[in-house]
Scaffold this motif. Structure first.
Motif, PDB file in Angstrom:
ATOM      1  N   LYS A 181       0.824  -1.205   0.000  1.00 23.23           N
ATOM      2  CA  LYS A 181       0.000   0.000   0.000  1.00 23.23           C
ATOM      3  C   LYS A 181       0.860   1.256   0.000  1.00 23.23           C
ATOM      4  CE  LYS A 181      -3.934   2.312   0.642  1.00 23.23           C
ATOM      5  NZ  LYS A 181      -5.045   2.337  -0.329  1.00 23.23           N
ATOM      6  N   SER A 182       1.944   1.238   0.789  1.00 20.54           N
ATOM      7  CA  SER A 182       2.816   2.409   0.865  1.00 20.54           C
ATOM      8  C   SER A 182       4.202   1.985   1.320  1.00 20.54           C
ATOM      9  CB  SER A 182       2.236   3.459   1.828  1.00 20.54           C
ATOM     10  OG  SER A 182       2.172   2.941   3.143  1.00 20.54           O
ATOM     11  N   GLY A 183       5.177   2.849   1.064  1.00 19.51           N
ATOM     12  CA  GLY A 183       6.556   2.607   1.499  1.00 19.51           C
ATOM     13  C   GLY A 183       7.553   2.489   0.368  1.00 19.51           C
ATOM     14  N   LEU A 184       7.083   2.352  -0.860  1.00 23.09           N
ATOM     15  CA  LEU A 184       7.989   2.228  -1.999  1.00 23.09           C
ATOM     16  C   LEU A 184       8.562   3.593  -2.357  1.00 23.09           C
ATOM     17  CD1 LEU A 184       5.880  -0.189  -4.219  1.00 23.09           C
ATOM     18  CD2 LEU A 184       8.115  -0.714  -3.223  1.00 23.09           C
ATOM     19  N   SER A 185       9.870   3.616  -2.626  1.00 19.51           N
ATOM     20  CA  SER A 185      10.509   4.871  -3.026  1.00 19.51           C
ATOM     21  C   SER A 185      10.470   5.069  -4.531  1.00 19.51           C
ATOM     22  CB  SER A 185      11.967   4.898  -2.539  1.00 19.51           C
ATOM     23  OG  SER A 185      12.685   3.780  -3.032  1.00 19.51           O
ATOM     24  N   GLN A 186      10.521   3.971  -5.290  1.00 15.13           N
ATOM     25  CA  GLN A 186      10.472   4.066  -6.744  1.00 15.13           C
ATOM     26  C   GLN A 186       9.025   4.149  -7.215  1.00 15.13           C
ATOM     27  OE1 GLN A 186      12.653   0.998  -8.805  1.00 15.13           O
ATOM     28  NE2 GLN A 186      11.710   1.453 -10.784  1.00 15.13           N
ATOM     29  N   THR A 187       8.797   4.930  -8.267  1.00 18.75           N
ATOM     30  CA  THR A 187       7.434   5.093  -8.763  1.00 18.75           C
ATOM     31  C   THR A 187       7.284   4.766 -10.248  1.00 18.75           C
ATOM     32  OG1 THR A 187       7.867   7.437  -9.209  1.00 18.75           O
ATOM     33  CG2 THR A 187       6.894   6.889  -7.068  1.00 18.75           C
ATOM     34  N   ASN A 188       8.378   4.663 -10.969  1.00 18.35           N
ATOM     35  CA  ASN A 188       8.298   4.486 -12.424  1.00 18.35           C
ATOM     36  C   ASN A 188       8.528   3.040 -12.834  1.00 18.35           C
ATOM     37  OD1 ASN A 188      10.965   4.665 -11.553  1.00 18.35           O
ATOM     38  ND2 ASN A 188      11.712   5.467 -13.497  1.00 18.35           N
ATOM     39  N   TYR A 189       7.634   2.169 -12.425  1.00 19.58           N
ATOM     40  CA  TYR A 189       7.734   0.758 -12.794  1.00 19.58           C
ATOM     41  C   TYR A 189       7.093   0.539 -14.163  1.00 19.58           C
ATOM     42  CZ  TYR A 189       8.989  -0.102  -7.923  1.00 19.58           C
ATOM     43  OH  TYR A 189       9.611  -0.089  -6.707  1.00 19.58           O
ATOM     44  N   PRO A 190       7.798  -0.093 -15.088  1.00 22.78           N
ATOM     45  CA  PRO A 190       7.228  -0.310 -16.421  1.00 22.78           C
ATOM     46  C   PRO A 190       6.132  -1.373 -16.398  1.00 22.78           C
ATOM     47  CG  PRO A 190       9.369  -1.395 -16.246  1.00 22.78           C
ATOM     48  CD  PRO A 190       9.177  -0.611 -14.969  1.00 22.78           C
ATOM     49  N   ALA A 191       5.133  -1.171 -17.236  1.00 21.38           N
ATOM     50  CA  ALA A 191       4.042  -2.147 -17.342  1.00 21.38           C
ATOM     51  C   ALA A 191       4.512  -3.378 -18.098  1.00 21.38           C
ATOM     52  CB  ALA A 191       2.848  -1.523 -18.054  1.00 21.38           C
ATOM     53  N   PRO A 192       4.028  -4.571 -17.742  1.00 18.57           N
ATOM     54  CA  PRO A 192       4.385  -5.792 -18.472  1.00 18.57           C
ATOM     55  C   PRO A 192       3.892  -5.723 -19.918  1.00 18.57           C
ATOM     56  CG  PRO A 192       3.274  -6.309 -16.394  1.00 18.57           C
ATOM     57  CD  PRO A 192       3.111  -4.850 -16.625  1.00 18.57           C
ATOM     58  N   ALA A 216      -0.644  -0.280 -14.249  1.00 19.54           N
ATOM     59  CA  ALA A 216      -1.050   0.835 -15.102  1.00 19.54           C
ATOM     60  C   ALA A 216      -0.312   0.754 -16.430  1.00 19.54           C
ATOM     61  CB  ALA A 216      -0.757   2.171 -14.408  1.00 19.54           C
ATOM     62  N   GLY A 217      -1.061   0.867 -17.512  1.00 19.41           N
ATOM     63  CA  GLY A 217      -0.483   0.772 -18.837  1.00 19.41           C
ATOM     64  C   GLY A 217      -0.502  -0.623 -19.428  1.00 19.41           C
ATOM     65  N   GLN A 218      -0.887  -1.616 -18.634  1.00 13.15           N
ATOM     66  CA  GLN A 218      -0.947  -2.996 -19.122  1.00 13.15           C
ATOM     67  C   GLN A 218      -2.260  -3.233 -19.860  1.00 13.15           C
ATOM     68  OE1 GLN A 218      -0.505  -5.903 -16.017  1.00 13.15           O
ATOM     69  NE2 GLN A 218      -0.426  -7.638 -17.433  1.00 13.15           N
ATOM     70  N   LYS A 219      -2.206  -3.983 -20.941  1.00 12.21           N
ATOM     71  CA  LYS A 219      -3.396  -4.270 -21.726  1.00 12.21           C
ATOM     72  C   LYS A 219      -4.199  -5.412 -21.098  1.00 12.21           C
ATOM     73  CE  LYS A 219      -1.441  -2.736 -26.132  1.00 12.21           C
ATOM     74  NZ  LYS A 219      -1.062  -3.126 -27.510  1.00 12.21           N
ATOM     75  N   VAL A 220      -5.512  -5.321 -21.245  1.00 11.01           N
ATOM     76  CA  VAL A 220      -6.417  -6.370 -20.793  1.00 11.01           C
ATOM     77  C   VAL A 220      -7.239  -6.829 -21.991  1.00 11.01           C
ATOM     78  CG1 VAL A 220      -8.267  -7.011 -19.222  1.00 11.01           C
ATOM     79  CG2 VAL A 220      -6.573  -5.324 -18.505  1.00 11.01           C
ATOM     80  N   SER A 257      -4.724   3.138 -18.113  1.00 10.07           N
ATOM     81  CA  SER A 257      -3.451   3.864 -18.059  1.00 10.07           C
ATOM     82  C   SER A 257      -3.114   4.443 -16.692  1.00 10.07           C
ATOM     83  CB  SER A 257      -3.454   4.992 -19.098  1.00 10.07           C
ATOM     84  OG  SER A 257      -4.525   5.891 -18.856  1.00 10.07           O
ATOM     85  N   LYS A 258      -4.108   4.548 -15.801  1.00  6.04           N
ATOM     86  CA  LYS A 258      -3.873   5.196 -14.515  1.00  6.04           C
ATOM     87  C   LYS A 258      -4.086   4.218 -13.358  1.00  6.04           C
ATOM     88  CE  LYS A 258      -5.482   9.672 -16.259  1.00  6.04           C
ATOM     89  NZ  LYS A 258      -6.473  10.763 -16.072  1.00  6.04           N
ATOM     90  N   PRO A 259      -3.269   4.329 -12.298  1.00  5.23           N
ATOM     91  CA  PRO A 259      -3.501   3.489 -11.114  1.00  5.23           C
ATOM     92  C   PRO A 259      -4.879   3.757 -10.519  1.00  5.23           C
ATOM     93  CG  PRO A 259      -1.332   4.521 -11.016  1.00  5.23           C
ATOM     94  CD  PRO A 259      -2.065   5.178 -12.146  1.00  5.23           C
ATOM     95  N   HIS A 269       2.688  -0.429  -9.393  1.00  5.28           N
ATOM     96  CA  HIS A 269       3.899  -1.213  -9.157  1.00  5.28           C
ATOM     97  C   HIS A 269       3.575  -2.702  -9.293  1.00  5.28           C
ATOM     98  CE1 HIS A 269       2.286  -2.431  -5.285  1.00  5.28           C
ATOM     99  NE2 HIS A 269       2.046  -1.169  -4.992  1.00  5.28           N
ATOM    100  N   PRO A 270       4.585  -3.567  -9.322  1.00  5.78           N
ATOM    101  CA  PRO A 270       4.325  -5.003  -9.510  1.00  5.78           C
ATOM    102  C   PRO A 270       4.235  -5.821  -8.229  1.00  5.78           C
ATOM    103  CG  PRO A 270       6.655  -4.566  -9.806  1.00  5.78           C
ATOM    104  CD  PRO A 270       6.025  -3.237  -9.484  1.00  5.78           C
ATOM    105  N   PHE A 271       4.123  -5.181  -7.084  1.00  8.61           N
ATOM    106  CA  PHE A 271       4.209  -5.898  -5.814  1.00  8.61           C
ATOM    107  C   PHE A 271       2.811  -6.204  -5.268  1.00  8.61           C
ATOM    108  CE2 PHE A 271       7.980  -3.113  -6.171  1.00  8.61           C
ATOM    109  CZ  PHE A 271       8.913  -4.120  -6.394  1.00  8.61           C
TER     110      PHE A 271
END
Length: 234
Positions: A78-89, A111-115, A153-155, A178-180
């Motif tokens: 939910k929170s605590g990650l410092s990185q924010t720019n994780y690429p979508a699969p 965000a940004g992953q196709k369904v 496209s958006k979280p 993020h992927p976590f």
């Protein structure tokens, strides 16, 4: 040339060490309390749905395993990650409407992953994504439209996807930055890998039983356990 190879070896070593030191959050989610009777879905209104399911079926809201382990729970950082720019699969997620039910019932993407939505039933469905952050849409899928692809496209936290033709059809989708994250199976287990060092708030979400939170600290690639127990709402 020597300088190039020294730099190359350094980068490879750094990447290997980074992966080696990545931590893991794992645990089990259980249910405590009386197990309510599953709601019956009457599919008689659509002969195709009724035939595919060989009769009526039940709402998959409470999926329990041995020892009351709980499935369909979304567990994520939910929170605590410092990185924010994780690429979508690049690999798309797939949600099928086979048997006049959405499967999987719970989906989590980045965000940004196709369904890709599939309609193998030979009957009319429509995908009504009731987003609040991403644009809401309601797209018809007649029997000849076998697939449809959408990008969120958006979280956005969990929102329902429904079929207005068959009111019992509902799924849930979350769009993560993020992927976590993980979704528990019937055994109630989850595992979130490659977590960088840090202290994190972890949230566990269930569509009927609400939200629970916990905290873990990952240091030097440790494996941390965190269990959750949901109880029947009063």
């Amino acid at each position: 040339m020597v300088h190039f190879w020294n730099k190359f070896i350094f980068i490879v070593s750094f990447l290997v060490c980074s992966v080696a030191l990545a931590g893991t959050i794992k645990g089990t989610v259980k249910y405590n309390g009386e197990v309510p009777n599953a709601k019956l879905i009457h599919m008689d209104a659509d002969p195709i749905c009724y035939a595919v399911n060989k009769g009526n079926t039940h709402v998959p809201a409470l999926v329990l395993g041995d020892g009351n382990t709980l499935g369909n729970v979304v567990v994520f950082i939910k929170s605590g990650l410092s990185q924010t720019n994780y690429p979508a699969p690049s690999q798309e997620a797939v949600i099928t409407q086979a048997g006049c039910n959405y499967s999987p019932h719970i989906s989590v993407i980045m965000a940004g992953q196709k369904v890709k939505f599939l309609n193998p039933d030979g009957t009319l469905h429509n995908v009504h994504a009731m987003c609040q952050v991403n644009p809401e849409f309601n797209a018809a899928m007649p029997d000849f439209r076998k697939e449809m692809e959408v990008t969120f496209s958006k979280p956005e936290e969990m929102f329902p996807i429904r079929c207005d033709v068959h009111p019992w059809m509902q799924a849930w989708l979350a769009v993560m930055p993020h992927p976590f994250f993980a979704v528990t199976g019937q055994d109630g287990q989850f595992e979130i890998k490659n977590v960088p060092d840090g202290t994190y708030q972890i949230e566990a979400w269930h569509e009927k039983l609400g939200v629970q939170t916990g905290a873990v600290t990952i240091k030097d690639g440790t494996v941390q356990s965190l269990d959750f127990t949901f109880s029947q709402p009063k």
